[in-house]
Enzyme design. Structure first.
Site, PDB file in Angstrom:
ATOM      1  CE  LYS A   1      15.529  16.372 -61.614  1.00  0.00           C
ATOM      2  NZ  LYS A   1      14.547  17.501 -61.496  1.00  0.00           N
TER       3      LYS A   1
ATOM      4  CG  ASP B   1      20.801  19.962 -55.850  1.00  0.00           C
ATOM      5  OD1 ASP B   1      21.023  21.128 -54.333  1.00  0.00           O
ATOM      6  OD2 ASP B   1      19.715  19.722 -54.971  1.00  0.00           O
TER       7      ASP B   1
END
Ligand SMILES: Cc1ncc(COP(=O)(O)O)c(C=O)c1O
Length: 393
Positions: A73, A121
């Site tokens: 990410k 998240d």
């Protein structure tokens, strides 16, 4: 459970394919190379596990080693934030800017007037917060009740302001969008929705760097990719880039999800976007998404050959296999969502109809992505029974 794709959907719009091809990867790569300490993450061969699994070769691209963020990410959110700041600064300064300009005084002065926001998240938010810190912009992060304190602290460490809400991930996405509209912030989301595609596509473009690195380092290209999915951004970016680069030798693509949050599986079965109900939380916490990103689905419906869902214990088993390898293979620290691609491969190998549909056999060369390391070391140690440091030693 395995869903075999028997008829693929239409090609995605040309702008999606173009953003996720060689030119897109080159843009993402140029950004990466301005970052201190940039190195491609390791591509680790596991020959003993490949033999034991009855396939020809198995490689794991270890994104647990991606900068200090320990997940792929890092490539997406930070890249999108910096691209946005450069775009805004270029507009205000009236000149074209390159990634290296992010450090210049006049660009930083403009960044200081900007606020980026996202729901997360954990891993995407960490990347957005990092990008904001690198650029000198403010950052507002929205997390739901299930996001661990460890993950929240990791984002706050980059100077982000954390907003914890009651409700689900999808509630946090909605609230981040609402607050941003009211306050003039820019939402940097890893999922798209109607009328909001450019930024999530930039996030996905950042992910092409990891498959690009993997193919650069491979003597022979993979025949199969098992790609874990939350909203599908990673799977779509990797599948699109690999397919474009490898052409006739393009690999089979399998999308892997937790059974408790299998929105792409349900979407593939229905042949249209489906939102699945929120059930019990999954330990594959980063994959706990109820609705696919529409632009990811647009890509995957054309490229994916199969979709597989996992029970909780299958993810745990794959984490442990990577932590305690046999036959001289190196150990890999894979987080709860990181080992999921490998778990998807095991699930397909154990299902004769999936094996046959995918042509998965002793000649297959499988590539999976350890998409996160121990991004919450405490959770990792509870599951694996050893700390990440002990496993890595
Ligand atoms: C570690 C990890 N793996 C996989 C994914 C899935 O990515 P996507 O939501 O783009 O499908 C995520 C998403 O946050 C993640 O953090």
């Amino acid at each position: 459970m395995f869903h075999a794709v028997t008829e693929k959907g239409p090609a995605p719009r040309a702008q999606l394919t173009a953003a996720l091809g060689d030119e897109g990867r080159a843009r993402a790569q140029a950004f990466l190379e301005t970052l201190p300490g940039y190195l491609p993450t390791p591509l680790v061969a596991l020959p003993a596990l490949a033999r034991a699994s009855g396939i020809g070769a198995l490689q794991v691209k270890d994104e647990g080693k991606r900068f200090g963020l320990k997940s792929f990410k890092a490539l997406g959110g930070a890249y999108a934030v910096i691209s946005l700041v450069l775009e805004e600064a270029g507009r205000r300064l009236g000149r074209a800017l390159s990634p290296a300009d992010i450090a210049s005084q006049d660009v930083r002065a403009i960044a200081a007037t900007m606020t980026v926001a996202c729901a997360t998240d954990g891993n995407h938010g960490r990347s957005v917060a990092w990008g904001a810190e690198l650029a000198g912009a403010a950052c507002e992060i929205f997390i739901h009740a299930g996001v661990s304190e460890g993950r929240a602290a990791a984002m706050a460490a980059f100077g982000a302001h954390i907003n914890r809400i009651q409700g689900t991930y999808d509630d946090s996405v909605a609230l981040a969008a609402e607050m941003a509209a009211a306050r003039g912030w820019t939402v940097v989301s890893d999922t798209s929705w109607e009328g909001y595609e450019a930024i999530p596509l930039t996030v996905m473009q950042g992910y092409t760097a990891m498959i690009g690195e993997a193919l650069d380092a491979s003597a022979e290209p993979p025949t199969h990719l098992f790609l874990q999915a939350g909203v599908g951004g990673m799977a779509a970016a990797v599948a699109s880039y690999a397919t474009q680069r490898l052409g006739a030798a393009a690999p089979k693509v399998v999308v892997v999800e937790p059974e408790r949050a299998a929105c792409l599986y349900a979407t593939a079965e229905a042949g249209q976007l489906v939102t699945v109900p929120h059930g019990e939380p999954t330990i594959m916490a980063m994959l706990e998404c109820a609705t696919p990103s529409p632009i990811s689905w647009e890509v995957l419906r054309h490229l994916a050959d199969g979709y597989v869902t996992l029970e909780e214990q299958e993810a745990v088993k794959a984490m442990k296999k990577l932590a305690q390898p046999v036959g001289g293979d190196p150990a890999i620290v894979a987080g709860e969502s990181g080992a999921t691609g490998l778990a998807g491969m095991f699930a397909c190998l154990a299902d004769p109809s999936a094996r046959a549909h995918l042509g998965l056999d002793a000649q297959s060369r499988v590539l999976v992505f350890n998409s996160e390391g121990a991004t919450d070391p405490k959770i990792y140690a509870d599951i694996v029974g050893r700390s990440p440091e002990q496993v890595a030693a």
